[in-house]
Each structure stands twice: as structure tokens, then as C-alpha cells.
Design an enzyme around this catalytic site. Structure first.
Site, PDB file in Angstrom:
ATOM      1  N   LYS A 160      15.235 -37.238 -36.600  1.00  0.00           N
ATOM      2  CA  LYS A 160      16.121 -36.175 -36.129  1.00  0.00           C
ATOM      3  C   LYS A 160      15.332 -35.370 -35.100  1.00  0.00           C
ATOM      4  CE  LYS A 160      19.381 -32.679 -37.812  1.00  0.00           C
ATOM      5  NZ  LYS A 160      20.603 -33.184 -37.209  1.00  0.00           N
TER       6      LYS A 160
HETATM    7  N1  PPE Z   1      24.307 -37.862 -37.245  1.00  0.00           N
HETATM    8  C1  PPE Z   1      23.878 -36.951 -36.368  1.00  0.00           C
HETATM    9  C2  PPE Z   1      23.640 -37.369 -34.967  1.00  0.00           C
HETATM   10  C3  PPE Z   1      23.656 -35.642 -36.792  1.00  0.00           C
HETATM   11  O1  PPE Z   1      23.212 -34.748 -35.918  1.00  0.00           O
HETATM   12  C4  PPE Z   1      23.911 -35.276 -38.128  1.00  0.00           C
HETATM   13  C5  PPE Z   1      23.689 -33.884 -38.603  1.00  0.00           C
HETATM   14  C6  PPE Z   1      24.381 -36.262 -39.029  1.00  0.00           C
HETATM   15  C7  PPE Z   1      24.557 -37.547 -38.538  1.00  0.00           C
HETATM   16  C8  PPE Z   1      24.619 -35.976 -40.475  1.00  0.00           C
HETATM   17  O2  PPE Z   1      23.414 -35.775 -41.167  1.00  0.00           O
HETATM   18  P1  PPE Z   1      23.316 -34.840 -42.445  1.00  0.00           P
HETATM   19  O3  PPE Z   1      23.484 -33.441 -41.994  1.00  0.00           O
HETATM   20  O4  PPE Z   1      21.964 -35.107 -42.991  1.00  0.00           O
HETATM   21  O5  PPE Z   1      24.400 -35.250 -43.379  1.00  0.00           O
HETATM   22  N2  PPE Z   1      23.883 -32.889 -37.626  1.00  0.00           N
HETATM   23  C9  PPE Z   1      23.321 -31.597 -37.845  1.00  0.00           C
HETATM   24  C10 PPE Z   1      23.293 -30.794 -36.587  1.00  0.00           C
HETATM   25  C11 PPE Z   1      24.583 -30.488 -35.950  1.00  0.00           C
HETATM   26  C12 PPE Z   1      24.379 -29.579 -34.784  1.00  0.00           C
HETATM   27  O6  PPE Z   1      25.343 -29.366 -34.028  1.00  0.00           O
HETATM   28  O7  PPE Z   1      23.278 -29.067 -34.601  1.00  0.00           O
HETATM   29  C13 PPE Z   1      23.997 -30.885 -39.007  1.00  0.00           C
HETATM   30  O8  PPE Z   1      25.069 -31.291 -39.446  1.00  0.00           O
HETATM   31  O9  PPE Z   1      23.418 -29.921 -39.496  1.00  0.00           O
END
Ligand code: PPE
Length: 308
Positions: A160
Site C-alpha cells: 500500500k
Molecule cells: N484496494 C485499494 C486500491 C485500496 O486503496 C483499498 C483501501 C482497498 C483495496 C481495500 O483495502 P482495505 O481497506 O484493507 O479493506 N483504500 C483505503 C484508502 C482510500 C483512500 O481514498 O485513501 C481505505 O479504504 O482506507
């Protein structure tokens, strides 16, 4: 997008700094070269008090992201977990979004990051609904992006890293300009990957599908949560290759993410999914997801870090 509601303190490399003083120099490495990794975590007001949802898993992913980018975290998972809880307490937040950021700081400029110190900050503030107020209930309209996710051995999708969000921004801006809430990106093979900030689930004939980790997706904690809940409820869940056209003929589609939680998708490229309303299985999973959190269900005790 919900705006930032200021809290009192931000934790920066060992100190709780007043919100308005949490600043960096314009020549920090991360600002120029995307050399940072981060997390997005939520703390919820549960029946058993304020609790951070899956804090350990998020911090583990943060340290994994750092490892991929050869960054050494100055703090351990235990220390970061402790600081996060302290920060929520100090800010008096009952419910919040938490944003840890591990970044290459100020020292020298040039691509080679090794000379720059690894700095860290954690902020927490009250955050609203990510994809709009009605999204959780009514669902969102999305498009398939003209931008692909990164190809293997370009950017590591499992990290990330802030750099990955240059791609996410292209996906998001295109969607917004065309009047959609979000874009779904395909991977370099043309298979379904994920949203700009969410993982994706698809339901067809009562089987739940989600792109496997080789589809250039972030290994989402919410994705993992939903897989576990769904299997416990007796559903078959397949992590697999998903062709684009499966999106259009799916019975149900939804996004998962810390920010987006469990958000139904009601149309893709103006093709209506199911009857255009939240599907029955999506509804059950969403209800169960929020029930577990609301109750801080002891069956999932290891998912909660209480802020006492
Ligand atoms: N894919 C991406 C690209 C992504 O950024 C997130 C989280 C997810 C999947 C889901 O991951 P999880 O939160 O572990 O279930 N995106 C984060 C950031 C969003 C933002 O705009 O900044 C979030 O949901 O916190």
C-alpha cells in the site's frame, strides 16, 4: 469525498504534535518520488466501547509494505498499536479514520532514497461516508476505467504505497468527470482487478467471486473479513480470474474497503446489475459485517483493539 475534520493531535516520529503544527519540509523525499507507504484503519463506537477494527492486520500490512520498499520502520507493530490507541484517547474520538504514514524524509534529493530518514506519522479524525451518504444503502454507479492497474514487476500492488495512488487517481478522476462514483480497473491481462480504493466482489448463481491476488489488487483487510464472514455463513467464495463481461452479467456486485466498508454497485457502464438494488447476499453480508462491528462480537475478539 468527506473533508477532514480537525482533531487535536497528530503523532509524528515519537511526539504528539498539535494538529496545525504537523508539518514537513517541501523537500522531503516522499513528496517528490512517492516514497511512502500507508494505511487506512477505522475505529468504531461499539456496544463494548470504542474499538479499532483489525488494527494488527493493518499494521502488519504497513510493515510488509515498508519491507517491499526496503524501508526500515523505526517502530515495531506493538509500539504502533500502542500509539494508535493513545492517539484516539488523546483526541477524544469515539469513531474515527486512522491514517499511519511511513515516509522517506528530508536529507538529500535524487531517486536514491537510502540516505533519507524513514519518518512516521499517525493521524486520526472523524470521517464521513466515503462514496456518498446513500452509497451503503442504494449502491453506486460505476464505469470500467480506461486505465489498467499496474502490470507485474512495475509497481508492487500488494504494497500500500502512495505511488500506487497515482494510478488510483487517474481511475478516480476519469470516473468522476464522466459522472460515476467510482471506476473499476482491469489488470494488464484485461481481467477485473479492483476500484481506485476498494476491492471488488461479484456474485453469480449464489457463488461469491473476488479477483485473486495476482490480479494486481491490494490484499484488503475488508476483503479478508468478507471472505471469512461469507464462508462462515456457508457461501462458497472463489478467489479467481474474472473476465470483464462477468461484471455485466453478475447477479450482485459490491466494493469492500476500510473507507467504503461494504458498498453495493448498482450499475457498471450504465448496465444495471440485478434489479438495480442491493442484492440479497450483499445485504446479508453487509448486515453481518456491521453487526459484528456494532457488537464487537466476542466470536471475533481478535479483530478488536479496545480504546479503554
Ligand atoms: N484496494 C485499494 C486500491 C485500496 O486503496 C483499498 C483501501 C482497498 C483495496 C481495500 O483495502 P482495505 O481497506 O484493507 O479493506 N483504500 C483505503 C484508502 C482510500 C483512500 O481514498 O485513501 C481505505 O479504504 O482506507
Amino acid at each position: 469525498m468527506p473533508i477532514i475534520e480537525e482533531a487535536k493531535y497528530i503523532w509524528m516520529s515519537g511526539k504528539f504534535v498539535p494538529w496545525e503544527e504537523a508539518k514537513v519540509h517541501v523537500l522531503v523525499h516522499a513528496l517528490h518520488y512517492g516514497s511512502a507507504v500507508f494505511e487506512g484503519i477505522r475505529a468504531y463506537k461499539t456496544k463494548r466501547g470504542t474499538a479499532v477494527f483489525r488494527l494488527r492486520e493493518h499494521l502488519k500490512r504497513l510493515l510488509d509494505s515498508a519491507k517491499i520498499y526496503r524501508m526500515e520502520s523505526p517502530y515495531t507493530l506493538e509500539e504502533l498499536s500502542h500509539v494508535t490507541v493513545e492517539l484516539i484517547k488523546k483526541n477524544g474520538l469515539e469513531e474515527c479514520y486512522i491514517r499511519p504514514l511511513l515516509y522517506r524524509g528530508y536529507h538529500s534529493l535524487g531517486v536514491n532514497p537510502f540516505e533519507c530518514p524513514v519518518e512516521i506519522s499517525i493521524a486520526a479524525w472523524k470521517w464521513g461516508k466515503y462514496l456518498g451518504a446513500e452509497a451503503l444503502e442504494k449502491g453506486v454507479d460505476v464505469m470500467v476505467s480506461s486505465w489498467n492497474r499496474m502490470a507485474p514487476n512495475t509497481f508492487p500492488a500488494m504494497a500500500k504505497a502512495t505511488a500506487n495512488y497515482a494510478n488510483s487517481q487517474l481511475i478516480k478522476m476519469e470516473a468522476v468527470i464522466y459522472g460515476f462514483a467510482e471506476g473499476i480497473a482491469l489488470n494488464h491481462m484485461g481481467a477485473v482487478s479492483e476500484g481506485s480504493g476498494e476491492n471488488l466482489f461479484l456474485i453469480k448463481d449464489e457463488i461469491i467471486y473476488t479477483p485473486s491476488l495476482d490480479a494486481a489488487v491490494l490484499p484488503g483487510i475488508t476483503r479478508n473479513t468478507i471472505i471469512e464472514i461469507a464462508r462462515k455463513m456457508g457461501y462458497e467464495v472463489k478467489e479467481t480470474h474474472i473476465p470483464r463481461e462477468m461484471l455485466y452479467i453478475a447477479d450482485e456486485l459490491f466494493f469492500t474497503g476500510t473507507a467504503a466498508e461494504v458498498t453495493p454497485i448498482r450499475s457498471v457502464d450504465k448496465i444495471v446489475i440485478g434489479n438495480g438494488k442491493i442484492g440479497p447476499i450483499t445485504q446479508k453480508l453487509q448486515d453481518e459485517f456491521f453487526r459484528i462491528i456494532r457488537e464487537a462480537d466476542p466470536e471475533y475478539e481478535h479483530w478488536f483493539t479496545f480504546v479503554k
